[in-house]
Design a protein around this motif. Structure first.
Motif, PDB file in Angstrom:
ATOM      1  N   ARG A  38      -5.572  -4.001   5.369  1.00  0.00           N
ATOM      2  CA  ARG A  38      -6.997  -3.785   5.144  1.00  0.00           C
ATOM      3  C   ARG A  38      -7.236  -2.368   4.663  1.00  0.00           C
ATOM      4  N   GLN A  39      -8.344  -2.210   3.958  1.00  0.00           N
ATOM      5  CA  GLN A  39      -8.717  -0.900   3.432  1.00  0.00           C
ATOM      6  C   GLN A  39     -10.212  -0.719   3.574  1.00  0.00           C
ATOM      7  N   ARG A  45      -4.988   1.868   2.472  1.00  0.00           N
ATOM      8  CA  ARG A  45      -4.706   0.506   2.943  1.00  0.00           C
ATOM      9  C   ARG A  45      -3.695   0.574   4.087  1.00  0.00           C
ATOM     10  N   TYR A  95      -6.491  -7.671   2.539  1.00  0.00           N
ATOM     11  CA  TYR A  95      -5.570  -8.102   1.501  1.00  0.00           C
ATOM     12  C   TYR A  95      -4.394  -8.861   2.116  1.00  0.00           C
ATOM     13  N   TRP A 115       0.268  -8.496  -3.934  1.00  0.00           N
ATOM     14  CA  TRP A 115      -1.022  -8.415  -3.245  1.00  0.00           C
ATOM     15  C   TRP A 115      -2.036  -9.361  -3.865  1.00  0.00           C
ATOM     16  N   GLY A 118      -8.113  -9.407  -2.501  1.00  0.00           N
ATOM     17  CA  GLY A 118      -8.853  -8.947  -1.332  1.00  0.00           C
ATOM     18  C   GLY A 118     -10.100  -9.766  -1.062  1.00  0.00           C
TER      19      GLY A 118
END
Length: 125
Positions: A38-39, A45, A95, A115, A118
């Motif tokens: 997560r960011q 991140r 993500y 990735w 998101g």
């Protein structure tokens, strides 16, 4: 070409729950460790949790504190993140990640090379 597509984010009140999903394609899903990151705005991140290629091992960041569960369904090429007891500080873009090399543990944060786009999770107080 590896594609990871997350879904399930949204707005939830403090104490609520959400279940994120990530569908993978382009590789044999069952051979790879998977993880969630997560960011939050203005931050890097960070690793949230991961699961080994065979689903036998899971790992979590300390801040999860037993509230989140990572699982996978290799028949559906999908990894999940069940989030309970959500807090405002859990607000972030989440993500999905896949490890570069096969038969990994998903222990994070290193080793991930693919990735998704998101999905936003917002927890209101």
């Amino acid at each position: 070409q590896v594609q990871l597509v997350e879904s399930g984010g949204g707005l939830v009140q403090t104490g609520g729950s959400l279940r994120l999903s990530c569908v993978a394609s382009g590789r044999t899903f069952s051979r790879y460790g998977m993880g969630w990151f997560r960011q939050a705005p203005g931050t890097e991140r960070v690793f949230v949790g991961g699961i080994s290629w065979n689903g036998r091992n899971t790992y979590y960041a300390d801040f999860v504190e037993g509230r989140f569960t990572v699982s996978r369904d290799n028949a559906q090429d999908t990894v999940y993140l069940q989030m309970n007891s959500l807090k405002p500080e859990d607000t972030a873009i989440y993500y999905c990640g896949m490890e570069r090399h096969g038969y990994g543990l998903g222990q994070g944060p290193r080793g991930f090379g693919f990735w998704g786009q998101g999905t936003q999770v917002t927890v209101s107080d």
